[in-house]
Scaffold this motif. Structure first.
Motif, PDB file in Angstrom:
ATOM      1  N   LEU A  75       0.836  -1.184   0.000  1.00  0.00           N
ATOM      2  CA  LEU A  75       0.000   0.000   0.000  1.00  0.00           C
ATOM      3  C   LEU A  75       0.880   1.246   0.000  1.00  0.00           C
ATOM      4  O   LEU A  75       2.023   1.208   0.454  1.00  0.00           O
ATOM      5  CB  LEU A  75      -0.922   0.021   1.227  1.00  0.00           C
ATOM      6  N   SER A  76       0.336   2.346  -0.491  1.00  0.00           N
ATOM      7  CA  SER A  76       1.068   3.596  -0.392  1.00  0.00           C
ATOM      8  C   SER A  76       1.177   3.981   1.085  1.00  0.00           C
ATOM      9  O   SER A  76       0.389   3.516   1.918  1.00  0.00           O
ATOM     10  CB  SER A  76       0.332   4.696  -1.156  1.00  0.00           C
ATOM     11  N   PRO A  77       2.148   4.823   1.434  1.00  0.00           N
ATOM     12  CA  PRO A  77       2.262   5.237   2.841  1.00  0.00           C
ATOM     13  C   PRO A  77       0.977   5.841   3.390  1.00  0.00           C
ATOM     14  O   PRO A  77       0.613   5.598   4.538  1.00  0.00           O
ATOM     15  CB  PRO A  77       3.393   6.268   2.799  1.00  0.00           C
ATOM     16  N   GLN A  78       0.263   6.626   2.562  1.00  0.00           N
ATOM     17  CA  GLN A  78      -0.977   7.246   3.019  1.00  0.00           C
ATOM     18  C   GLN A  78      -2.048   6.190   3.294  1.00  0.00           C
ATOM     19  O   GLN A  78      -2.747   6.240   4.315  1.00  0.00           O
ATOM     20  CB  GLN A  78      -1.480   8.250   1.976  1.00  0.00           C
ATOM     21  N   GLN A  79      -2.197   5.236   2.369  1.00  0.00           N
ATOM     22  CA  GLN A  79      -3.181   4.183   2.557  1.00  0.00           C
ATOM     23  C   GLN A  79      -2.826   3.322   3.765  1.00  0.00           C
ATOM     24  O   GLN A  79      -3.694   2.957   4.561  1.00  0.00           O
ATOM     25  CB  GLN A  79      -3.272   3.318   1.304  1.00  0.00           C
ATOM     26  N   ALA A  80      -1.542   3.009   3.903  1.00  0.00           N
ATOM     27  CA  ALA A  80      -1.111   2.178   5.023  1.00  0.00           C
ATOM     28  C   ALA A  80      -1.365   2.884   6.350  1.00  0.00           C
ATOM     29  O   ALA A  80      -1.840   2.271   7.314  1.00  0.00           O
ATOM     30  CB  ALA A  80       0.366   1.825   4.874  1.00  0.00           C
ATOM     31  N   ASP A  81      -1.049   4.186   6.417  1.00  0.00           N
ATOM     32  CA  ASP A  81      -1.290   4.921   7.655  1.00  0.00           C
ATOM     33  C   ASP A  81      -2.764   4.928   8.018  1.00  0.00           C
ATOM     34  O   ASP A  81      -3.133   4.785   9.190  1.00  0.00           O
ATOM     35  CB  ASP A  81      -0.797   6.364   7.505  1.00  0.00           C
ATOM     36  N   ALA A  82      -3.612   5.090   6.999  1.00  0.00           N
ATOM     37  CA  ALA A  82      -5.055   5.097   7.263  1.00  0.00           C
ATOM     38  C   ALA A  82      -5.513   3.735   7.767  1.00  0.00           C
ATOM     39  O   ALA A  82      -6.294   3.635   8.721  1.00  0.00           O
ATOM     40  CB  ALA A  82      -5.819   5.485   5.999  1.00  0.00           C
ATOM     41  N   ASN A  83      -5.033   2.662   7.139  1.00  0.00           N
ATOM     42  CA  ASN A  83      -5.416   1.319   7.576  1.00  0.00           C
ATOM     43  C   ASN A  83      -4.966   1.040   9.004  1.00  0.00           C
ATOM     44  O   ASN A  83      -5.703   0.481   9.817  1.00  0.00           O
ATOM     45  CB  ASN A  83      -4.823   0.273   6.633  1.00  0.00           C
ATOM     46  N   VAL A  84      -3.738   1.422   9.308  1.00  0.00           N
ATOM     47  CA  VAL A  84      -3.212   1.179  10.649  1.00  0.00           C
ATOM     48  C   VAL A  84      -4.000   1.981  11.679  1.00  0.00           C
ATOM     49  O   VAL A  84      -4.279   1.500  12.782  1.00  0.00           O
ATOM     50  CB  VAL A  84      -1.709   1.521  10.702  1.00  0.00           C
ATOM     51  N   ALA A  85      -4.399   3.190  11.313  1.00  0.00           N
ATOM     52  CA  ALA A  85      -5.201   3.995  12.238  1.00  0.00           C
ATOM     53  C   ALA A  85      -6.529   3.328  12.526  1.00  0.00           C
ATOM     54  O   ALA A  85      -6.989   3.272  13.677  1.00  0.00           O
ATOM     55  CB  ALA A  85      -5.420   5.391  11.652  1.00  0.00           C
TER      56      ALA A  85
END
Length: 278
Positions: free
Chosen positions: A237-247
């Motif tokens: 995932l892109s960093p933005q998508q990954a950060d959103a998923n982790v959140a």
């Protein structure tokens, strides 16, 4: 984050897990990854599952305009209904598919998509009936069988659901979406160890998509292994998508009461033969 992953991560604990399972299972009714078919309808610049919220709204608006011009066209109607559901507009998606089904009563793809919309709107028995009409005994479609399993899980009929998943695997061995559905079925009954077994198998298949891996991340996290879960959630995932998923993952795992209920169920003895993988 992509709308499909938003759906995957926002409604997961217990009943939310059923909703996520339904999303992934029913996504296969038209194609394995539920990507939009094109042709006479506006073409999309990227797969739906990779769109952010702004891109998804724009695509929905364009498909809506095409649908208004030709509400009887099955491809336009199915694509538009899919986008509406991914925007959380399940009632409107159901209304669209109802009209398309009336105009195309014998179209197998239309019936499958109509059943998908009914299930997303909570009309589970009607969805089972509709998807059953889309099935042909001489050429059974594993995607429809798996979709029936997801609906049965939503109805609390776990044993029947798992049998349908295994029936689908007989036709399409090692299909990651089916294995993922089977794993999420065990999440619904609190058997996280068996769920992880199936989800690891699903994620290890060459054709597995990111939604399968996000399901695995959830189950690993629910067992208290958050660093490992975060590592899985960030893959591909892109960093933005990954950060959103982790959140989203952190938010759900902070719901301790729901997690503790699942953990407590996970300690109960498993039924004989239930932990065998396919």
């Amino acid at each position: 984050m992509p709308a499909s992953l938003t759906t995957t991560f926002t409604n997961r604990i217990l009943q939310g897990a059923a909703a996520s399972l339904l999303v992934l299972a029913l996504a296969g009714c038209s194609t394995t990854k539920d990507r939009m078919t094109t042709g006479s309808v506006p073409k999309l610049t990227k797969p739906v599952e990779e769109m952010d919220a702004t891109e998804l709204r724009s695509a929905t608006d364009r498909l809506g305009q095409a649908y208004e011009k030709n509400p009887r066209d099955p491809v336009t109607g199915i694509n538009y209904a899919n986008l509406l559901r991914m925007n959380g507009r399940d009632t409107q998606a159901l209304a669209v598919m109802q009209q398309v089904a009336i105009a195309n009563p014998g179209d197998r793809n239309v019936l499958a998509a109509y059943g998908k919309a009914q299930a997303a709107a909570g009309q589970f028995q009607q969805a089972l009936d509709t998807i059953g009409r889309a099935q042909t005994p001489d050429r059974p479609d594993w995607k429809l069988i798996s979709a029936q399993g997801a609906i049965l899980d939503q109805m609390g009929r776990a044993s029947d659901a798992r049998q349908r998943y295994r029936d689908a695997l007989d036709i399409q061995p090692n299909e990651p979406s089916i294995l993922s559905n089977l794993g999420m079925s065990y999440v619904l009954t609190g058997d996280l160890r068996t769920a992880e077994t199936y989800l690891r198998s699903a994620a290890g298949q060459p054709t597995a998509d990111s939604r399968v891996r996000q399901n695995l991340a959830l189950v690993v996290g629910l067992q208290g292994r958050f660093p490992e879960a975060e590592q899985i959630a960030r893959r591909e995932l892109s960093p933005q998508q990954a950060d959103a998923n982790v959140a989203y993952l952190r938010g759900m795992l902070s719901q301790q009461n729901s997690w503790q209920k699942l953990a407590a169920k996970d300690k109960t003895p498993q039924a004989a033969g239930d932990s065998n993988t396919n």
